[in-house]
Design an enzyme around this catalytic site. Structure first.
Site, short mmCIF file in Angstrom:
data_model
loop_
_atom_site.label_atom_id
_atom_site.label_comp_id
_atom_site.label_asym_id
_atom_site.label_seq_id
_atom_site.Cartn_x
_atom_site.Cartn_y
_atom_site.Cartn_z
N THR A 150 -7.71 -6.16 7.20
CA THR A 150 -8.78 -5.78 6.15
C THR A 150 -8.37 -6.59 4.44
O THR A 150 -7.45 -6.88 4.21
CB THR A 150 -7.45 -4.56 6.13
OG1 THR A 150 -7.95 -3.38 5.15
CG2 THR A 150 -6.26 -4.65 6.10
N TYR B 185 -0.04 0.73 5.77
CA TYR B 185 -1.72 0.55 7.09
C TYR B 185 -1.98 -1.36 6.81
O TYR B 185 -1.84 -2.24 7.22
CB TYR B 185 -3.08 1.03 6.50
CG TYR B 185 -3.32 0.87 7.15
CD1 TYR B 185 -4.27 0.51 8.29
CD2 TYR B 185 -5.15 0.36 6.03
CE1 TYR B 185 -6.28 -0.35 8.68
CE2 TYR B 185 -5.98 -0.72 6.46
CZ TYR B 185 -6.39 -0.58 7.82
OH TYR B 185 -7.78 -1.12 9.08
#
Ligand code: UD1
Length: 332
Positions: A122, A146
């Site tokens: 990501t 995250y």
């Protein structure tokens, strides 16, 4: 060619991006198996001929059985938790799902001699980049668990590839949106938080309107700027990355996946209004914790490395495909 040479195990294949990767793999002539615990995925997202294992990627014994029954040429790893604010309130849950379980999966792949691994990373690994577009060698400074949980998995893969006969691609996604152009899959996640999905839910009447989180960012119109990439183009990049890993087994790849252009929240909502012929109610709200002002990919590396030709770059097309899927969901 033996059957296993064209077989890929896809984790999280019943989820949003994973299900599109399954379709892209099949379209490219691959045999596909899926492991998914259905915590957020939907089995109906999968074509019936896909071998489905209902289970958890943290279960090394199950993975060993799956690989023994049907050797895989590669693992494509999508399973994971993806909600940034949730990662802030439940960091240990995120490190467990995204990092600890990835370790189990990588270990099982190494034990079974799987030679290639494609990982869903990501843009959140960059945190708040000092400059955009952001290139792969920019500082990795995640600002939420995250992003950190994904960056740790990248590190495990790099170290594993140095020690074992396995190469990997870590694809750093920017903002994934849209749906299969043929209507075979889309984002079904309940309680979605992603802007384009939320805008489409507003169009079909599932919610009253859309909140604009922050209108005082240092961006042209004050709202957050993101690089929205169509899920089908992203899925195609995975298939091409796998082919590149096979062609050059000693090389691993860490690449941004985005189009290299940004749209603001207002521009996205304008696109949704245009596509739907409506005016979505907008409500300006304070910034959401941890949102960087602008995040746009420098995609020169993927463009130089893979024969990747995006087909759905147009923002209205992305929104139109997302909306077509949302209407399908609304119609039951
Ligand atoms: C984040 C992650 C991304 C991750 C994705 C997965 C960062 C920087 N990015 O994307 O890596 O893959 O989550 O969940 O952590 N917005 C609104 N109103 C809404 C929803 C969103 O104004 O109702 C705004 C946001 O403030 C942001 C933009 O729209 O500026 C996009 O937000 P969203 O779709 O939630 O994705 P990111 O947070 O950018």
């Amino acid at each position: 060619m033996q059957e296993h040479e064209r077989h890929v195990l896809v984790t999280g294949g019943a989820g949003y991006i994973g299900s599109h990767a399954v379709l892209a793999l099949q379209d490219a002539g691959w045999q596909v198996s899926v492991i998914d615990n259905l915590s957020t995925g939907n089995r109906a997202a999968l074509p019936p001929e896909v071998a489905f294992h209902h289970g958890d990627i943290g279960n090394e014994a199950l993975l060993a059985e799956i690989f023994a029954a049907r050797p895989a040429r590669a693992v494509m790893h999508f399973a994971g938790s993806i909600v940034v604010p949730e990662s802030v309130s439940d960091p240990l849950g995120y490190y467990h799902n995204n990092t600890v379980k990835s370790r189990a999966l990588i270990a099982a792949a190494v034990a079974a001699g799987v030679p290639h691994f494609v990982f869903s990373s990501t843009a959140a690994v960059y945190g708040e980049p000092a400059k955009v577009p952001v290139a792969e060698d920019s500082a990795k400074a995640p600002i939420n668990p995250y992003g950190a949980s994904k960056l740790m998995t990248e590190q495990m893969l790099a170290d594993t590839a140095a020690a074992h006969p396995l190469n990997y691609a870590a694809l750093r996604y920017f903002n994934v949106a849209g749906a299969d152009p043929e209507g075979r899959s889309g984002q079904s996640t309940p309680a979605a938080t992603h802007l384009i999905k939320v805008a489409c839910e507003a169009v079909v009447g599932k919610r009253e309107g859309v909140a604009i989180f922050g209108s005082d960012f240092p961006t042209p119109d004050g709202t957050g700027v993101r690089d929205y990439i169509h899920v089908a183009d992203l899925a195609q990049a995975h298939v091409l990355a796998l082919e590149a890993l096979i062609a050059e087994p000693t090389r691993s790849l860490v690449m941004n996946c985005g189009y290299g252009r940004g749209y603001s929240v207002r521009e996205v909502l304008d696109a949704a209004d245009r596509v739907a012929g409506t005016a979505i109610a907008r409500q300006e709200q304070p910034r959401r914790a941890g949102d960087p002002p602008a995040l746009v990919a420098d995609n020169s590396l993927i463009r130089a490395t893979l024969p990747w030709t995006p087909r759905y770059e147009d923002l209205d097309t992305i929104v139109a495909h997302a909306l077509a899927w949302e209407r399908k969901l609304a119609a039951g």
